[in-house]
Structures are given as C-alpha cells and as structure tokens.
Design a protein around this motif. Structure first.
Motif, short mmCIF file in Angstrom:
data_model
loop_
_atom_site.label_atom_id
_atom_site.label_comp_id
_atom_site.label_asym_id
_atom_site.label_seq_id
_atom_site.Cartn_x
_atom_site.Cartn_y
_atom_site.Cartn_z
N ASP A 8 0.88 -1.17 0.00
CA ASP A 8 0.00 0.00 0.00
C ASP A 8 0.91 1.22 0.00
O ASP A 8 1.55 1.53 1.01
N GLY A 248 -2.06 1.96 -4.23
CA GLY A 248 -2.21 2.48 -2.87
C GLY A 248 -3.65 2.83 -2.58
O GLY A 248 -4.43 3.12 -3.49
N SER A 249 -4.01 2.77 -1.30
CA SER A 249 -5.40 2.96 -0.92
C SER A 249 -5.83 4.43 -0.90
O SER A 249 -6.99 4.74 -1.07
#
Ligand code: AMP
Ligand code: MN
Ligand code: MN
Ligand code: MN
Length: 279
Positions: A8, A248-249
């Motif tokens: 992430d 990535g979140s």
C-alpha cells in the motif's frame, strides 16, 4: 510457502489530512496485512520519523513518501514521491515553502467563508491541523461541524471544489518542478490517481508526456474505488508511456468504510511494479 507481499503505497496521517497518528496508521496497516507501506502525506515528510519507529518495532517495511501538489496548465495534479531522502535539505526548503503556501491559502479560504457569513474557519482548521499541513479536508470538517453541510463531499461540491464560492486558486509548484524535487531527493515520482482529474484521453496523454519528460517514472494503476475498467485504462496509459505502475489505498480515515489500508485489487501483471525501482 512464503506469505505474499501486500503493498500500500499511498496513505495519509495526521501530518496532513489523515485522522490517525503515524503510529496508529502503521499499526493499522500491519493488522490489515500490509507488508510494505508508504506514508504519503500532502506536501510534508513530518510523519515519517514516527512512522519508522513504529514500523521497525512491529516489522513492516516503511517506504519514505509524500504527495506533492503541483500545477500544470492551471490544473492541480498530485505527484507521489517514493523512496525519497527525507533529510535532503533542498527538498525540506521546498516543503517549507509549500507550508507557507498552504497557510496563506487557508487564510484566504477562511476570508471567503467569513464573507458568506461563516466565521471562525481559520481558528478551527489551525486547531484541527495542529502541527500538520492545513488542507481543504480540514475546512470540509469545519463546514460539517457547523452544520453548513452534511458531508465532506457536500462541502467540496458547495464551497471548496474548483469554481465554488470558497475556492482559492493556488500557485503550487509546476509539475516538472515537483518531479525534479522528488528525483533530486533520490525518489521515484508517481502520478497519483490519474483518473481523478477527469481529463479527456488527449489531455491525459499531454500531461503524461510532460510528466515523463520531467523524469516521472510511474503512475498509480490500482487505487481504492477504481473498478476493473479503470484499472485497465490506467494500465494502458502506463504501457503506452513506458511507466511503472503503483498501487495504494489513499487511506485517510477509518470512518470511510469504502477505503481501507491494503484493501486493493490485484496488481496488473502486464506492467513493471514501482517497487522494483525502489532501492
Ligand atoms: P488540498 O490539497 O488542501 O487542496 O486538499 C485536497 C484533499 O481534499 C484531497 O487530498 C482529498 O483528501 C480531499 N478532497 C478533494 N476533493 C474531495 C471531494 N470531492 N470530497 C472529499 N474530499 C475531497
Ligand atoms: Mn487528502
Ligand atoms: Mn491526491
Ligand atoms: Mn492522497
């Protein structure tokens, strides 16, 4: 069999507009199964030292990151820097200027709100941001807290978004300059959430050409809430411009049930992952 890596490479702490401390963020990432995390606060590296202490103690790999605001043709883009030397003096000087830009913008946004009979915004956001960067997210929280709107989204739609009544056009660094700060600090520049700018394919290609020319090396291809078609489109841009892919979140808060650390679609196998470029 070894457990698979879970990456992430985009999230926020209290150092900008996230709600968790760097420690709580790293701990949450670990408990969500993330094995390599990059903390990427808006225009600051202030959360990294604390994040590293926690990451070392629990055994998760932490990559130095940040998310720079940048302008290209008066449109704001976000450039994630990964693997930067967060002690590199010229970078720190540039980030100090960004903080001044943000402080000045915050005062202007608060003035605009005051003229609309919504006083007290500056005190609220300064208090809420503490030592961290003041962002429009803090203003959105203020507007919600004062019951001018029901949600953050509505705050952007009615007041804070581009062209709305409390929007302030900001002189962020030029896109090519932001990329060069990252590369000079030893990092890899990644164009963040490419589909969020709502550009036509022709404009997207222009910005990608400019980004690549400036030394940009990757583009986010998997971000929270992107569907399979979005991922395919972003991947096709990566292939066309010979850029690596990142994932990535963009996590900001546990209150958003749609976005969780490490909860992402699989990385597409057609392109090079950005982590292969990180030393
Ligand atoms: P700033 O960098 O201060 O202009 O603030 C940008 C931040 O505001 C982004 O990183 C998002 O976290 C948040 N943001 C931007 N647009 C929206 C939106 N429409 N709804 C909710 N949050 C938003
Ligand atoms: Mn944000
Ligand atoms: Mn962003
Ligand atoms: Mn972000």
């Amino acid at each position: 069999m070894s457990t698979p890596e879970v990456y992430d490479l985009h999230c926020h702490s209290k150092a900008s507009d996230g709600v968790l401390s760097a420690t709580d963020l790293v701990q949450r990432a670990h408990s969500q199964g993330v094995t390599t995390l990059a903390l990427t606060d808006h225009d600051t590296v202030a959360g990294l030292a604390e994040a590293h202490i926690c990451a070392d103690s629990i055994g998760i790999t932490l990559i130095n990151g940040m998310e720079l605001s940048a302008n290209w043709k008066s449109h704001c883009f976000h450039i994630v820097g990964l693997g930067i030397d967060s002690t590199y003096a010229p970078l720190l000087a540039s980030l100090e200027n960004m903080q001044t830009t943000r402080d000045q913008r915050a005062a202007k946004i608060a003035d605009k709100l005051a003229k609309k009979r919504i006083p007290g915004a500056l005190e609220y956001v300064q208090n809420k941001a503490g030592d961290g960067m003041i962002t429009r997210t803090h203003f959105a929280d203020f507007l919600v807290s004062q019951h001018h709107v029901d949600t953050q989204q509505e705050a952007f739609d009615r007041y804070l978004g581009k062209g709305k009544s409390a929007f302030v056009a900001t002189e962020w660094p030029e896109l090519a300059q932001a990329v060069s700060w990252i590369t000079a600090a030893g990092g890899v520049a990644v164009l963040a959430h490419p589909l969020r700018y709502k550009l036509t394919a022709a404009w997207m290609k222009r910005v990608l050409a400019t980004f690549k020319e400036a030394g940009g090396q990757a583009i986010e291809v998997v971000v929270s809430r992107m569907n399979a078609d979005d991922i395919k489109l972003a991947t096709s841009y990566a292939m066309q411009f010979e850029l690596a892919g990142s994932m990535g979140s963009d996590f900001h808060t546990p209150a958003n049930q749609w976005v969780e650390l490490g909860r992402l679609a699989p990385f597409p196998d057609k392109i090079k992952p950005v982590w292969e470029l990180l030393g």
